[in-house]
Design a protein around this motif. Structure first.
Motif, PDB file in Angstrom:
ATOM      1  N   LYS A 195      -2.108  -1.828  -1.227  1.00 37.97           N
ATOM      2  CA  LYS A 195      -2.227  -0.669  -2.097  1.00 37.97           C
ATOM      3  C   LYS A 195      -1.198   0.360  -1.663  1.00 37.97           C
ATOM      4  O   LYS A 195      -1.170   0.731  -0.486  1.00 37.97           O
ATOM      5  CB  LYS A 195      -3.605  -0.029  -1.965  1.00 37.97           C
ATOM      6  N   ASP A 196      -0.408   0.832  -2.609  1.00 36.81           N
ATOM      7  CA  ASP A 196       0.602   1.842  -2.285  1.00 36.81           C
ATOM      8  C   ASP A 196       1.013   2.507  -3.586  1.00 36.81           C
ATOM      9  O   ASP A 196       1.853   1.978  -4.304  1.00 36.81           O
ATOM     10  CB  ASP A 196       1.802   1.177  -1.600  1.00 36.81           C
ATOM     11  N   ASN A 197       0.409   3.637  -3.870  1.00 34.66           N
ATOM     12  CA  ASN A 197       0.690   4.332  -5.140  1.00 34.66           C
ATOM     13  C   ASN A 197       1.594   5.524  -4.905  1.00 34.66           C
ATOM     14  O   ASN A 197       1.218   6.665  -5.100  1.00 34.66           O
ATOM     15  CB  ASN A 197      -0.621   4.769  -5.803  1.00 34.66           C
ATOM     16  N   LEU A 244       1.641  -3.781   2.353  1.00 36.62           N
ATOM     17  CA  LEU A 244       0.440  -3.062   1.914  1.00 36.62           C
ATOM     18  C   LEU A 244      -0.098  -3.647   0.621  1.00 36.62           C
ATOM     19  O   LEU A 244       0.660  -3.989  -0.277  1.00 36.62           O
ATOM     20  CB  LEU A 244       0.773  -1.588   1.696  1.00 36.62           C
ATOM     21  N   SER A 246       1.058   3.802   3.906  1.00 33.76           N
ATOM     22  CA  SER A 246       1.290   4.657   2.748  1.00 33.76           C
ATOM     23  C   SER A 246       0.406   5.891   2.824  1.00 33.76           C
ATOM     24  O   SER A 246      -0.774   5.798   3.173  1.00 33.76           O
ATOM     25  CB  SER A 246       0.982   3.899   1.463  1.00 33.76           C
ATOM     26  N   PHE A 247       0.973   7.049   2.452  1.00 38.68           N
ATOM     27  CA  PHE A 247       0.207   8.288   2.417  1.00 38.68           C
ATOM     28  C   PHE A 247      -0.505   8.477   1.082  1.00 38.68           C
ATOM     29  O   PHE A 247      -1.178   9.469   0.869  1.00 38.68           O
ATOM     30  CB  PHE A 247       1.115   9.490   2.732  1.00 38.68           C
ATOM     31  N   SER A 248      -0.314   7.509   0.171  1.00 40.43           N
ATOM     32  CA  SER A 248      -1.125   7.514  -1.045  1.00 40.43           C
ATOM     33  C   SER A 248      -1.413   6.080  -1.447  1.00 40.43           C
ATOM     34  O   SER A 248      -0.609   5.422  -2.088  1.00 40.43           O
ATOM     35  CB  SER A 248      -0.424   8.233  -2.191  1.00 40.43           C
ATOM     36  N   ALA A 249      -2.561   5.602  -1.050  1.00 42.79           N
ATOM     37  CA  ALA A 249      -2.891   4.195  -1.290  1.00 42.79           C
ATOM     38  C   ALA A 249      -3.349   3.975  -2.712  1.00 42.79           C
ATOM     39  O   ALA A 249      -2.876   3.075  -3.389  1.00 42.79           O
ATOM     40  CB  ALA A 249      -3.975   3.746  -0.317  1.00 42.79           C
TER      41      ALA A 249
END
Lengths: 465, 465
Positions: free
Chosen positions: A183-185, A181, B418-421
């Protein structure tokens, strides 16, 4: 207390992982440290890595991880203390998967950088991290040291190119975080903590890495500049013209060219009178704009601004490779001459020209020596290396070598620079980190080390002395 | 045990930092959480921040840091537990220095993103992070949440754009690490650990940030594609042609265009028949290649490959801005329609098209609703938002909302997403992180939290529930 690797530990290890302790496992390229090992283990899977780490944690035996062994700061050897287990990733060397359409490759820690670069080329992409040692350097070590190289300016260092890792933490837990990914925060950046930790917080066993598109057009030029200051102004001009498409911007000193003359007299150089300063610039450009036109345009503008006095633009892939050979052969020429001291430093870009001037003057006051200052100017990263004066022996400097290095590093630190730009801390610079590192940052590092590796088994003595 | 912020704490604070508890300090934009605060403190210097944190550590009072308050996951409010001190960075809002020739700006945490962007423009550079909320969002919050936005594809997220930080750690130590270096391998990456930690490991008070050159040429086009799959193939083609010069690649669904029609009927759209899928592409190019030519070339190739059926290329800055307005107004249109549930998700690029297809089918089986799927396709980051069917009320979905969101997130996680990008975890997704996070990674996160913040005072309940 940590114990020596022993027969009893060997019985705790997975079957078939123990290898003979070949001498190469105990060496490092600069020959400063002589390693020791009670056992060498070469696991085939992440589960075997975890089993080895659990066994060592139980037996309180230190672990020294080993990749290609090309590191320059002694992080791959343990010359004293309890006899360690040497954990070699050499058998975890597969490219697990490649996703050309995503621009992602999943590689195991023991795959060489060259192998990953070739796998990328094979699908029409590039893995843009490039090092002189890429034939031996392994992905695990590249990440553990956050390696740099010649393309950081455009593509970032190893950290920037890594999307996710699989790793074994110091108590034997396997962290599955091989994400693909952008983006993955989702919480703390454990990946970036392991990257650059030089094996002291766990073992990276595989990584998902970014593959970049190959630019439609690319070109190389070698330009004569009057000074490092002019080189930096040229860099600004080039960046503005190329929309960030400058992929490499390397500084070469006249001293390096003369070392090449001495060590490799058959190597053809483009400028008969060896200039004081050269820049090697590489650009990657969109379809529709020829690299030749772009570099000609740059040269014309730069000449009008008085920044460059001469230059060659490669007219073929072979010519481009020949220009790169000049840059890439300088470290070999340095080895041939024999350095007194090497410095892998970085500075804020606007401090570099003054630093080169002031450090040169300071050293001239202290000793009769030659300086070869070269490297990744676009990143503010110089290799500022000291050599004996012509006709003088290296060992004539033995008494002042440490003092000279310290003076260089002090000058770097005072200007907001780093005494380890891309090689890492290892054992070589652990004392300097302890002295010059920000106290609050060091305290946080120690707290994290103690929290993740309470037994202190992971590569002890590296980074935190 | 943590205590409530009290009069006795107020006496420990530096003079003049306490502010009135205005209602805006206790709000967050989605209105899901109602904050509480015993005290609001607005320090002017890093030393005052340190003094406040030491006072809170001594009194065991929790601290909720607050920037612009624009976060979407409730990280800026504390609705329950001990009454906290709210630490607002609003008065630390200076640009401390700007180095155009280095491409570096030093900004305090309370400076708004807009302010930093304008300071960069003022010296002919750009700070390439761009968000809808940039007029309010502050640098501290942008870093604490590792914010993303529309230019991540080319320039990276907040983490990539940060070279160094000044921060106060949870026991009140000031970490001075405001480096302006592109390369610095001196130990653990504490900077990247604080970035994205949402204020749970310390308070970032200032940062050195990367300024990029403004591309010599730039252009915008809006292209009609048949499907998300075609959009992704178009992205590959564009990346290959533009040498990585694609600065934004945004997906827009027909549903979003119809929402715009309903909410903003005066907004002119370029295609009379609202297409099912559009792509907004922005490119930044070197001198010597017109954006119009580059985008025409891309369109011709893409049309021949059957990837695009129609398109407009902006012929002026105003037209480019108008195309961006369509994209940027979609969140407003969404608010006008009223979402049942929003999802800030990311997926491996090669999973996206199938995910959109499968998730749409799965949701159609469960409920009668409309989906607006849009966002940063180039990063694999979608905003996959659910709306009531035409004519139906939002509250008709109250009983199934949580289940629908869970089903979407489960499908994302199962595909390596991801559930939070880009929005972070905050309070909103802390339970999901606990459930879906890798256990070894979570254990490392908890160990680090306990090591750096043993009293547990920094933004408790955020990230680690």
């Amino acid at each position: 207390m940590l114990n020596d690797a022993t027969e009893s530990l060997a019985r705790l290890l997975p079957q078939g992982v123990v290898r003979e302790i070949a001498p190469a496992y105990l060496e490092e390229p600069r020959g400063r440290y002589k390693g020791r090992a009670g056992l060498v283990a070469a696991p085939r899977t992440v589960e075997e890595v975890a089993a080895i780490i659990r066994a060592c944690a139980e037996a309180r035996v230190p672990i020294v991880p080993r990749g290609g062994g090309t590191g320059l700061v002694g992080g791959q050897v343990m010359p004293d203390g309890a006899m360690p287990l040497l954990l070699s990733l050499e058998r975890m060397n597969r490219v697990r998967a490649i996703y050309p359409e995503e621009g992602v490759i999943l590689a195991e820690a023991g795959a060489t950088l060259q192998q990953v670069r070739e796998a990328a080329s094979g699908v029409g992409r590039q893995f843009p991290l490039a090092l002189a040692s890429q034939g031996s350097a392994q992905i695990g070590g590249v990440l553990a040291t956050n390696a740099g190289g010649v393309n950081v300016l455009r593509y970032g260092n190893a950290r920037t190119l890594c999307l996710g890792v699989e790793a074994v933490l110091p108590q034997g837990q396997v962290m599955h975080d091989l994400k693909r990914l952008r983006k993955d925060n989702t919480g703390y950046d454990i990946r970036d903590l392991l990257i650059g930790a030089e094996g002291t917080l766990g073992i990276i066993t595989a990584a998902s890495l970014v593959l970049a598109p190959v630019p439609a057009e690319s070109g190389v030029a070698m330009l004569v500049v009057e000074s490092p200051e002019a080189a930096l102004t040229l860099l600004s001009l080039a960046q503005a013209r190329m929309a960030g498409g400058v992929t490499a911007f390397e500084l070469i000193a006249g001293q390096g060219l003369r070392f090449l003359d001495a060590a490799f007299p058959d190597l053809r150089q483009p400028f008969a009178d060896r200039p004081d300063w050269l820049v090697l610039i590489e650009v990657g450009l969109p379809a529709g704009l020829s690299a030749d036109d772009a570099l000609e345009g740059l040269f014309t503008d730069a000449a009008e601004a008085g920044l460059v006095s001469d230059g060659v633009i490669a007219q073929s892939g072979q010519q481009a490779a020949d220009l790169w050979t000049i840059r890439e052969t300088i470290p070999d020429a340095n080895r041939h001459i024999g350095a007194i001291a090497s410095h892998d430093i970085s500075l804020p870009l606007s401090e570099i020209a003054r630093f080169i001037h002031d450090a040169t003057a300071m050293l001239a006051d202290r000793a009769d020596l030659r300086i070869n200052c070269f490297g990744h100017l676009g990143d503010g990263n110089l290799h500022f290396n000291l050599f004996p004066a012509a006709g003088k022996a290296r060992n004539a400097y033995d008494g002042i070598r440490t003092g000279l290095s310290r003076a260089v590093h002090e000058m770097v630190v005072a200007r907001g620079g780093s005494f380890s730009a891309e090689h890492g801390v290892g054992r070589l610079k652990a004392a300097e980190l302890g002295e010059w590192g920000d106290p609050a940052r060091l305290a946080a590092m120690r707290a994290i080390k103690d929290a993740l590796d309470p037994a202190g088994i992971m590569n002890p003595g590296v980074i935190l002395a």
